[in-house]
Design a protein around this motif. Structure first.
Motif, PDB file in Angstrom:
ATOM      1  N   GLU A  26       0.810  -1.219   0.000  1.00 25.74           N
ATOM      2  CA  GLU A  26       0.000   0.000   0.000  1.00 25.74           C
ATOM      3  C   GLU A  26       0.843   1.269   0.000  1.00 25.74           C
ATOM      4  O   GLU A  26       0.301   2.366  -0.099  1.00 25.74           O
ATOM      5  CB  GLU A  26      -0.927  -0.007   1.216  1.00 25.74           C
ATOM      6  CG  GLU A  26      -1.921  -1.146   1.190  1.00 25.74           C
ATOM      7  CD  GLU A  26      -2.722  -1.274   2.466  1.00 25.74           C
ATOM      8  OE1 GLU A  26      -2.573  -0.425   3.370  1.00 25.74           O
ATOM      9  OE2 GLU A  26      -3.493  -2.239   2.571  1.00 25.74           O
ATOM     10  N   PHE A  27       2.165   1.141   0.087  1.00 26.54           N
ATOM     11  CA  PHE A  27       3.035   2.309   0.090  1.00 26.54           C
ATOM     12  C   PHE A  27       2.974   3.005  -1.263  1.00 26.54           C
ATOM     13  O   PHE A  27       2.983   2.370  -2.308  1.00 26.54           O
ATOM     14  CB  PHE A  27       4.492   1.918   0.349  1.00 26.54           C
ATOM     15  CG  PHE A  27       4.784   1.470   1.760  1.00 26.54           C
ATOM     16  CD1 PHE A  27       3.821   1.481   2.750  1.00 26.54           C
ATOM     17  CD2 PHE A  27       6.042   1.004   2.085  1.00 26.54           C
ATOM     18  CE1 PHE A  27       4.106   1.069   4.050  1.00 26.54           C
ATOM     19  CE2 PHE A  27       6.349   0.591   3.375  1.00 26.54           C
ATOM     20  CZ  PHE A  27       5.379   0.624   4.352  1.00 26.54           C
ATOM     21  N   ASP A  28       2.932   4.347  -1.223  1.00 25.86           N
ATOM     22  CA  ASP A  28       3.106   5.107  -2.452  1.00 25.86           C
ATOM     23  C   ASP A  28       4.362   5.958  -2.285  1.00 25.86           C
ATOM     24  O   ASP A  28       5.037   5.876  -1.258  1.00 25.86           O
ATOM     25  CB  ASP A  28       1.858   5.947  -2.794  1.00 25.86           C
ATOM     26  CG  ASP A  28       1.533   7.000  -1.749  1.00 25.86           C
ATOM     27  OD1 ASP A  28       2.441   7.470  -1.033  1.00 25.86           O
ATOM     28  OD2 ASP A  28       0.352   7.374  -1.645  1.00 25.86           O
ATOM     29  N   ALA A  29       4.658   6.763  -3.284  1.00 31.71           N
ATOM     30  CA  ALA A  29       5.910   7.531  -3.263  1.00 31.71           C
ATOM     31  C   ALA A  29       6.024   8.442  -2.046  1.00 31.71           C
ATOM     32  O   ALA A  29       7.120   8.706  -1.570  1.00 31.71           O
ATOM     33  CB  ALA A  29       6.045   8.342  -4.545  1.00 31.71           C
ATOM     34  N   ASP A  30       4.889   8.913  -1.534  1.00 28.58           N
ATOM     35  CA  ASP A  30       4.903   9.854  -0.411  1.00 28.58           C
ATOM     36  C   ASP A  30       4.780   9.198   0.965  1.00 28.58           C
ATOM     37  O   ASP A  30       4.756   9.895   1.974  1.00 28.58           O
ATOM     38  CB  ASP A  30       3.773  10.875  -0.578  1.00 28.58           C
ATOM     39  CG  ASP A  30       3.965  11.739  -1.810  1.00 28.58           C
ATOM     40  OD1 ASP A  30       5.123  12.070  -2.122  1.00 28.58           O
ATOM     41  OD2 ASP A  30       2.965  12.075  -2.455  1.00 28.58           O
ATOM     42  N   THR A  31       4.713   7.870   1.004  1.00 21.81           N
ATOM     43  CA  THR A  31       4.597   7.176   2.281  1.00 21.81           C
ATOM     44  C   THR A  31       5.866   7.403   3.103  1.00 21.81           C
ATOM     45  O   THR A  31       6.976   7.134   2.640  1.00 21.81           O
ATOM     46  CB  THR A  31       4.378   5.657   2.077  1.00 21.81           C
ATOM     47  OG1 THR A  31       3.164   5.461   1.359  1.00 21.81           O
ATOM     48  CG2 THR A  31       4.302   4.923   3.415  1.00 21.81           C
ATOM     49  N   GLY A  32       5.696   7.928   4.298  1.00 26.03           N
ATOM     50  CA  GLY A  32       6.840   8.192   5.161  1.00 26.03           C
ATOM     51  C   GLY A  32       7.451   6.904   5.693  1.00 26.03           C
ATOM     52  O   GLY A  32       6.740   5.960   6.024  1.00 26.03           O
ATOM     53  N   LEU A  33       8.760   6.868   5.776  1.00 26.24           N
ATOM     54  CA  LEU A  33       9.458   5.692   6.305  1.00 26.24           C
ATOM     55  C   LEU A  33      10.111   6.039   7.641  1.00 26.24           C
ATOM     56  O   LEU A  33       9.490   5.935   8.679  1.00 26.24           O
ATOM     57  CB  LEU A  33      10.501   5.184   5.303  1.00 26.24           C
ATOM     58  CG  LEU A  33       9.957   4.655   3.972  1.00 26.24           C
ATOM     59  CD1 LEU A  33      11.098   4.187   3.077  1.00 26.24           C
ATOM     60  CD2 LEU A  33       8.962   3.537   4.185  1.00 26.24           C
ATOM     61  N   PHE A  34      11.358   6.487   7.610  1.00 33.23           N
ATOM     62  CA  PHE A  34      12.076   6.763   8.853  1.00 33.23           C
ATOM     63  C   PHE A  34      11.391   7.901   9.592  1.00 33.23           C
ATOM     64  O   PHE A  34      11.155   8.960   9.055  1.00 33.23           O
ATOM     65  CB  PHE A  34      13.535   7.114   8.555  1.00 33.23           C
ATOM     66  CG  PHE A  34      14.402   7.118   9.775  1.00 33.23           C
ATOM     67  CD1 PHE A  34      14.783   5.926  10.365  1.00 33.23           C
ATOM     68  CD2 PHE A  34      14.827   8.293  10.352  1.00 33.23           C
ATOM     69  CE1 PHE A  34      15.574   5.920  11.501  1.00 33.23           C
ATOM     70  CE2 PHE A  34      15.618   8.304  11.481  1.00 33.23           C
ATOM     71  CZ  PHE A  34      15.988   7.106  12.055  1.00 33.23           C
ATOM     72  N   GLY A  35      11.031   7.647  10.833  1.00 31.13           N
ATOM     73  CA  GLY A  35      10.317   8.638  11.618  1.00 31.13           C
ATOM     74  C   GLY A  35       8.808   8.502  11.513  1.00 31.13           C
ATOM     75  O   GLY A  35       8.075   9.137  12.245  1.00 31.13           O
ATOM     76  N   THR A  72      10.993   8.899   2.571  1.00 29.37           N
ATOM     77  CA  THR A  72       9.763   8.363   1.963  1.00 29.37           C
ATOM     78  C   THR A  72      10.081   7.114   1.163  1.00 29.37           C
ATOM     79  O   THR A  72      11.235   6.877   0.772  1.00 29.37           O
ATOM     80  CB  THR A  72       9.104   9.388   1.009  1.00 29.37           C
ATOM     81  OG1 THR A  72      10.004   9.637  -0.072  1.00 29.37           O
ATOM     82  CG2 THR A  72       8.737  10.678   1.723  1.00 29.37           C
ATOM     83  N   TYR A  73       9.027   6.351   0.870  1.00 31.17           N
ATOM     84  CA  TYR A  73       9.211   5.157   0.041  1.00 31.17           C
ATOM     85  C   TYR A  73       9.713   5.561  -1.343  1.00 31.17           C
ATOM     86  O   TYR A  73      10.603   4.923  -1.898  1.00 31.17           O
ATOM     87  CB  TYR A  73       7.906   4.356  -0.073  1.00 31.17           C
ATOM     88  CG  TYR A  73       8.106   3.142  -0.929  1.00 31.17           C
ATOM     89  CD1 TYR A  73       8.813   2.047  -0.445  1.00 31.17           C
ATOM     90  CD2 TYR A  73       7.663   3.111  -2.240  1.00 31.17           C
ATOM     91  CE1 TYR A  73       9.059   0.947  -1.241  1.00 31.17           C
ATOM     92  CE2 TYR A  73       7.896   2.016  -3.047  1.00 31.17           C
ATOM     93  CZ  TYR A  73       8.603   0.935  -2.549  1.00 31.17           C
ATOM     94  OH  TYR A  73       8.855  -0.149  -3.348  1.00 31.17           O
ATOM     95  N   GLY A  74       9.165   6.635  -1.891  1.00 29.88           N
ATOM     96  CA  GLY A  74       9.586   7.086  -3.220  1.00 29.88           C
ATOM     97  C   GLY A  74      11.059   7.439  -3.269  1.00 29.88           C
ATOM     98  O   GLY A  74      11.744   7.134  -4.250  1.00 29.88           O
TER      99      GLY A  74
END
Length: 87
Positions: A26-35, A72-74
């Motif tokens: 479900e991750f898109d380019a704007d999905t936050g990762l670290f933090g 972000t994932y992107g």
């Protein structure tokens, strides 16, 4: 190659971070990762980067690692794709 990199990166995130089934799908380019993902803390970063190197057959130099690439994932996907193109 980018679809392949995308799929592999989603699998790596799921495996290394122990994410729920389909969470990374479900991750898109704007999905936050670290933090943003509690599973991705400073301790998990080293393991994640090692798995990315192993599974994508790339080398990540210490000076390439920064907060932007993990934000972000992107950003992480773009970094991985660029590294694979140079490999």
């Amino acid at each position: 190659m980018s679809d392949d990199t995308d799929l592999l990166l989603r699998r790596i995130l799921t495996d290394v971070l122990g994410l729920k089934q389909n969470q990374a799908a479900e991750f898109d380019a704007d999905t936050g990762l670290f933090g943003h993902l509690p599973e991705l803390d400073s301790m998990a970063v080293a393991g994640l980067l090692t798995e990315i190197e192993d599974r994508l057959d790339i080398v990540i130099d210490d000076d390439e690692i920064d907060g932007d690439m993990l934000e972000t994932y992107g950003a992480l996907l773009a970094f991985a794709e660029a590294k694979r193109e140079k490999a």
